[in-house]
Design a protein around this motif. Structure first.
Motif, short mmCIF file in Angstrom:
data_model
loop_
_atom_site.label_atom_id
_atom_site.label_comp_id
_atom_site.label_asym_id
_atom_site.label_seq_id
_atom_site.Cartn_x
_atom_site.Cartn_y
_atom_site.Cartn_z
N LEU A 36 -16.93 10.95 -0.60
CA LEU A 36 -17.32 9.56 -0.39
C LEU A 36 -17.52 9.24 1.09
O LEU A 36 -18.40 8.46 1.47
N ASN A 37 -16.72 9.87 1.93
CA ASN A 37 -16.88 9.69 3.36
C ASN A 37 -18.25 10.17 3.83
O ASN A 37 -18.87 9.56 4.71
N SER A 38 -18.72 11.23 3.21
CA SER A 38 -20.07 11.71 3.52
C SER A 38 -21.11 10.67 3.13
O SER A 38 -22.08 10.43 3.84
N GLY A 39 -20.87 10.01 1.99
CA GLY A 39 -21.77 8.95 1.56
C GLY A 39 -21.75 7.77 2.51
O GLY A 39 -22.77 7.11 2.74
N GLU A 91 -16.55 0.69 -0.65
CA GLU A 91 -15.83 -0.03 -1.71
C GLU A 91 -14.90 0.89 -2.47
O GLU A 91 -13.81 0.48 -2.88
N MET A 92 -15.30 2.13 -2.65
CA MET A 92 -14.45 3.07 -3.37
C MET A 92 -13.36 3.65 -2.47
O MET A 92 -12.23 3.86 -2.90
N LEU A 93 -13.70 3.88 -1.20
CA LEU A 93 -12.72 4.46 -0.28
C LEU A 93 -11.53 3.53 -0.04
O LEU A 93 -10.41 3.99 0.19
N CYS A 94 -11.77 2.24 -0.10
CA CYS A 94 -10.70 1.29 0.21
C CYS A 94 -9.61 1.25 -0.87
O CYS A 94 -8.57 0.64 -0.67
N PHE A 123 -6.06 8.12 0.69
CA PHE A 123 -6.97 9.11 1.28
C PHE A 123 -8.22 8.44 1.84
O PHE A 123 -8.71 8.78 2.91
N GLY A 124 -8.74 7.49 1.08
CA GLY A 124 -9.96 6.82 1.50
C GLY A 124 -9.76 5.98 2.74
O GLY A 124 -10.63 5.92 3.62
N VAL A 125 -8.60 5.32 2.86
CA VAL A 125 -8.32 4.48 4.01
C VAL A 125 -8.34 5.31 5.30
O VAL A 125 -8.81 4.85 6.33
N VAL A 126 -7.82 6.51 5.23
CA VAL A 126 -7.82 7.39 6.40
C VAL A 126 -9.25 7.58 6.91
O VAL A 126 -9.51 7.49 8.12
N HIS A 127 -10.18 7.79 6.00
CA HIS A 127 -11.58 7.98 6.40
C HIS A 127 -12.18 6.69 6.94
O HIS A 127 -12.95 6.71 7.92
N ARG A 165 -5.55 -2.75 -0.03
CA ARG A 165 -4.20 -3.22 -0.29
C ARG A 165 -3.22 -2.36 0.48
O ARG A 165 -3.37 -1.15 0.60
N ASN A 166 -2.18 -3.00 1.00
CA ASN A 166 -1.10 -2.28 1.69
C ASN A 166 -1.59 -1.49 2.90
O ASN A 166 -1.19 -0.35 3.13
N LEU A 167 -2.46 -2.09 3.68
CA LEU A 167 -2.88 -1.46 4.93
C LEU A 167 -1.68 -1.37 5.86
O LEU A 167 -0.87 -2.30 5.94
#
Length: 230
Positions: free
Chosen positions: A11-14, A28-31, A35-39, A63-65
């Motif tokens: 997804l990060n590539s996207g 929207e999916m990474l959040c 794992f997604g938040v890191v990217h 959530r929970n940043l």
């Protein structure tokens, strides 16, 4: 995609693609996962403005940043692009206490303190708490001055926050709070007794500042009523 590290990497590539719709969908999916938040956080420094915007948008929905990640997001107020600055400010406001803390840290920077101050004022009591924490922890006079100025613009919440500093062990902080309350006039009336106590402060600068504050417009009547001094 399974939302593990491999899926998040895809997804990060996207997020870095040339397709704006694909970028937004990826954000929207990474959040939604750790794992997604890191990217998303790493993408905050991407050279492409739209990628940074998507990363900011995604983090605003997370959530929970963590506090550390919120502080990184706060540094986007220093972004070279005004639209990124604005969206980052909105995102931090949306994050409540966590975002307010990150905004308060931006009071230390010459290029971002005005934007941070405006946002903190808009957050009212939440902004007052975060600004007070910065005022108490910061030793740099110019940053304290900016924090006090924010509290001056937060009406009763700001006056109460400043009044809580009047018995602080740091004389410089006491003086800063007294001076700010003096400029707030009638809003500082509920704290006139605390200000009067500082007329006996061990620090001469605090005593002088307290005298001036109590003689200021909006406070002098309450002071005279309490002291019997006409």
């Amino acid at each position: 995609l399974a939302m593990d590290n491999v899926g998040a990497s895809a997804l990060n590539s996207g997020l870095g693609s040339d397709d704006p719709v694909a970028r937004r969908n990826a954000a929207e999916m990474l959040c939604q996962t750790e794992f997604g938040v890191v990217h998303l956080v790493k993408r905050l420094s991407d050279p492409c403005t739209d990628v940074r915007l998507c990363a900011v948008w995604g983090l605003s929905r997370t959530r929970n940043l963590s506090k550390a990640d919120a502080l990184v997001l706060g540094r986007r107020l220093l972004d070279q692009e005004p639209e990124v600055q604005e969206l980052a400010t909105q995102a931090l406001c949306y994050l409540g206490e966590l975002g307010a803390d990150a905004l308060a840290h931006q009071l230390a920077h010459q290029r971002s303190h005005d934007l941070a101050a405006e946002a903190l004022i808009s957050l009212e009591s939440v902004g007052a708490r975060a600004t007070l924490a910065m005022l108490r922890s910061e030793q740099e006079p110019r940053v304290r001055r900016r924090a006090a100025a924010v509290l001056e613009n937060l009406a009763e919440d700001g006056a109460a926050a400043l009044a809580s500093c009047l018995q602080d062990k740091d004389a410089g902080l006491r003086r800063r709070a007294v001076e700010a309350l003096g400029r707030m006039g009638k809003l500082a009336v509920p704290h006139v007794q605390k200000l009067m106590a500082l007329l006996q402060d061990k620090d001469s600068y605090v005593r002088v500042s307290a005298e001036r504050a109590l003689r200021s417009e909006g406070l002098v009547e309450a002071y005279q009523a309490e002291s019997g001094d006409k």
